[in-house]
Design an enzyme around this catalytic site. Sequence first.
Site, PDB file in Angstrom:
ATOM      1  N   ASN A   9       0.873  -0.974   0.096  1.00 40.67           N
ATOM      2  CA  ASN A   9       0.503   0.296  -0.158  1.00 40.67           C
ATOM      3  C   ASN A   9       0.672   1.040  -0.330  1.00 40.67           C
ATOM      4  O   ASN A   9       2.057   1.415   0.144  1.00 40.67           O
ATOM      5  CB  ASN A   9      -1.084   0.032   1.683  1.00 40.67           C
ATOM      6  CG  ASN A   9      -0.043   0.333   2.765  1.00 40.67           C
ATOM      7  OD1 ASN A   9       0.346   1.056   3.134  1.00 40.67           O
ATOM      8  ND2 ASN A   9      -0.406  -1.105   3.502  1.00 40.67           N
ATOM      9  N   ARG A  60       0.238 -11.609   2.335  1.00 41.59           N
ATOM     10  CA  ARG A  60      -0.267 -11.807   3.461  1.00 41.59           C
ATOM     11  C   ARG A  60      -1.305 -12.934   3.150  1.00 41.59           C
ATOM     12  O   ARG A  60      -2.203 -13.397   4.254  1.00 41.59           O
ATOM     13  CB  ARG A  60      -1.547 -10.757   3.793  1.00 41.59           C
ATOM     14  CG  ARG A  60      -1.100  -9.611   3.529  1.00 41.59           C
ATOM     15  CD  ARG A  60      -1.643  -8.196   4.576  1.00 41.59           C
ATOM     16  NE  ARG A  60      -1.895  -8.645   6.267  1.00 41.59           N
ATOM     17  CZ  ARG A  60      -2.987  -7.897   7.062  1.00 41.59           C
ATOM     18  NH1 ARG A  60      -2.979  -6.399   6.375  1.00 41.59           N
ATOM     19  NH2 ARG A  60      -3.240  -8.983   8.086  1.00 41.59           N
ATOM     20  N   ARG A  86      -8.107  -4.427  -2.430  1.00 41.78           N
ATOM     21  CA  ARG A  86      -7.810  -5.459  -2.318  1.00 41.78           C
ATOM     22  C   ARG A  86      -9.422  -5.955  -1.852  1.00 41.78           C
ATOM     23  O   ARG A  86      -9.133  -7.196  -2.306  1.00 41.78           O
ATOM     24  CB  ARG A  86      -8.256  -5.189  -0.341  1.00 41.78           C
ATOM     25  CG  ARG A  86      -6.853  -4.033   0.733  1.00 41.78           C
ATOM     26  CD  ARG A  86      -5.031  -4.687  -0.552  1.00 41.78           C
ATOM     27  NE  ARG A  86      -4.247  -4.016   0.450  1.00 41.78           N
ATOM     28  CZ  ARG A  86      -3.893  -4.029   0.919  1.00 41.78           C
ATOM     29  NH1 ARG A  86      -4.419  -5.232   2.227  1.00 41.78           N
ATOM     30  NH2 ARG A  86      -2.882  -3.240   1.757  1.00 41.78           N
ATOM     31  N   HIS A 113      -8.837   0.472   2.735  1.00 41.06           N
ATOM     32  CA  HIS A 113      -9.218  -0.089   3.368  1.00 41.06           C
ATOM     33  C   HIS A 113     -10.745   0.406   3.294  1.00 41.06           C
ATOM     34  O   HIS A 113     -10.459   1.957   3.677  1.00 41.06           O
ATOM     35  CB  HIS A 113      -9.099  -0.915   4.660  1.00 41.06           C
ATOM     36  CG  HIS A 113      -8.239  -2.563   4.119  1.00 41.06           C
ATOM     37  ND1 HIS A 113      -7.214  -3.740   4.860  1.00 41.06           N
ATOM     38  CD2 HIS A 113      -8.002  -3.303   2.881  1.00 41.06           C
ATOM     39  CE1 HIS A 113      -7.260  -3.890   4.182  1.00 41.06           C
ATOM     40  NE2 HIS A 113      -7.848  -4.169   3.277  1.00 41.06           N
ATOM     41  N   ASP A 120     -12.428   0.358   6.150  1.00 43.50           N
ATOM     42  CA  ASP A 120     -11.582   1.176   7.391  1.00 43.50           C
ATOM     43  C   ASP A 120     -10.889   2.315   7.563  1.00 43.50           C
ATOM     44  O   ASP A 120     -11.049   2.587   9.280  1.00 43.50           O
ATOM     45  CB  ASP A 120     -11.677   0.024   8.868  1.00 43.50           C
ATOM     46  CG  ASP A 120     -10.322  -0.954   8.172  1.00 43.50           C
ATOM     47  OD1 ASP A 120      -9.726  -0.639   7.975  1.00 43.50           O
ATOM     48  OD2 ASP A 120     -10.287  -1.799   9.012  1.00 43.50           O
ATOM     49  N   ALA A 150       2.823   1.289   8.240  1.00 43.93           N
ATOM     50  CA  ALA A 150       2.693  -0.111   7.393  1.00 43.93           C
ATOM     51  C   ALA A 150       0.944   0.921   6.975  1.00 43.93           C
ATOM     52  O   ALA A 150       0.512  -0.577   6.342  1.00 43.93           O
ATOM     53  CB  ALA A 150       2.276  -0.878   8.364  1.00 43.93           C
ATOM     54  N   CYS A 188      -7.262  -1.218  12.362  1.00 43.49           N
ATOM     55  CA  CYS A 188      -6.449  -1.959  11.837  1.00 43.49           C
ATOM     56  C   CYS A 188      -6.404  -2.617  12.912  1.00 43.49           C
ATOM     57  O   CYS A 188      -5.836  -4.220  12.794  1.00 43.49           O
ATOM     58  CB  CYS A 188      -5.463  -1.319  11.227  1.00 43.49           C
ATOM     59  SG  CYS A 188      -6.169  -0.411   9.299  1.00 43.49           S
TER      60      CYS A 188
END
Length: 288
Positions: free
Chosen positions: A32, A100, A149, A178, A180, A268, A274
């Site tokens: 990202n 991931r 994503r 994302h 959130d 990150a 998160c």
Amino acid sequence: MSSHGRLPKLSADQPTFLMCPPTLYDVNYVINPWMAGNVSRSSRKRAMEQWNFLHSALAKIAEIQLVEPQPGFPDMVFTANAGLIFDGIVALSSFYHPERQGEEPHFRRWFQESGFEICDIPRSTPFEGEGDALFDVDGLRLWAGHGPRTREDSHRQLSELWGIEVVSLRLVDPRFYHLDTCFCPLSGGEVMYYPAAFDAESQRRIEEHFREAKRICVSESDALQFACNAVNIGKTILINQIGSELLAELQSLGYCVIQVELTEFLKAGGAAKCLVLRLSEIGVSHRV
């Protein structure tokens, strides 16, 4: 779908969340925009201090369960991406990036051992858990992001799994990869969000559901501090450091705002939300 044959051992009236200690946290790759320029530049010592502060603040108002970090997976600390939980079922994430995907069996094992029923989302329709899916306070509507994503096709699977309305929101700014990171439903019926992170149709859908008095539009500067990446339990909000105007607005609505410095995790692309995955039912975790 597979079941472990028993219900999760969660308190019926105690908000409960999952966290992962940052003992193996680092920025080892770039998936990202926030990670660019930060590879090998994080301080694990500082990250632990910041995580401990968040853990301590959350532990005063909720129960916390822990999953053990695993070598080679520094992003496991961001447990919100592990899955989405509703009615004792976890829709297990199917990560978009190979970096991931190795987290999935470790989270699967934790959910199985904790008694959750597991629903697998196919690799062909990536889905990244609570990072891209957030319930309204009443649990009757699921706001689901798609773009960098998560694929929009996964939203149909979520709707069919739980028989709930899913409102799809398209993310258009790669910094907010994302849902959130730019959208946060609050317990009082408000939504805190950064409009420019969404396309015009998604902004319209948000405005149709939340009347103007319930829409808290954050500035770009607050958005870039991940103001929307907040943990809300009742009238308490745990959040990264934010501007005085947004702080005053939230306080005027009766919220107790606890600011937690999370600069190491911003490297990150993560902050308070998160680092936390809701385990208890939405009505318990967002009780007023």
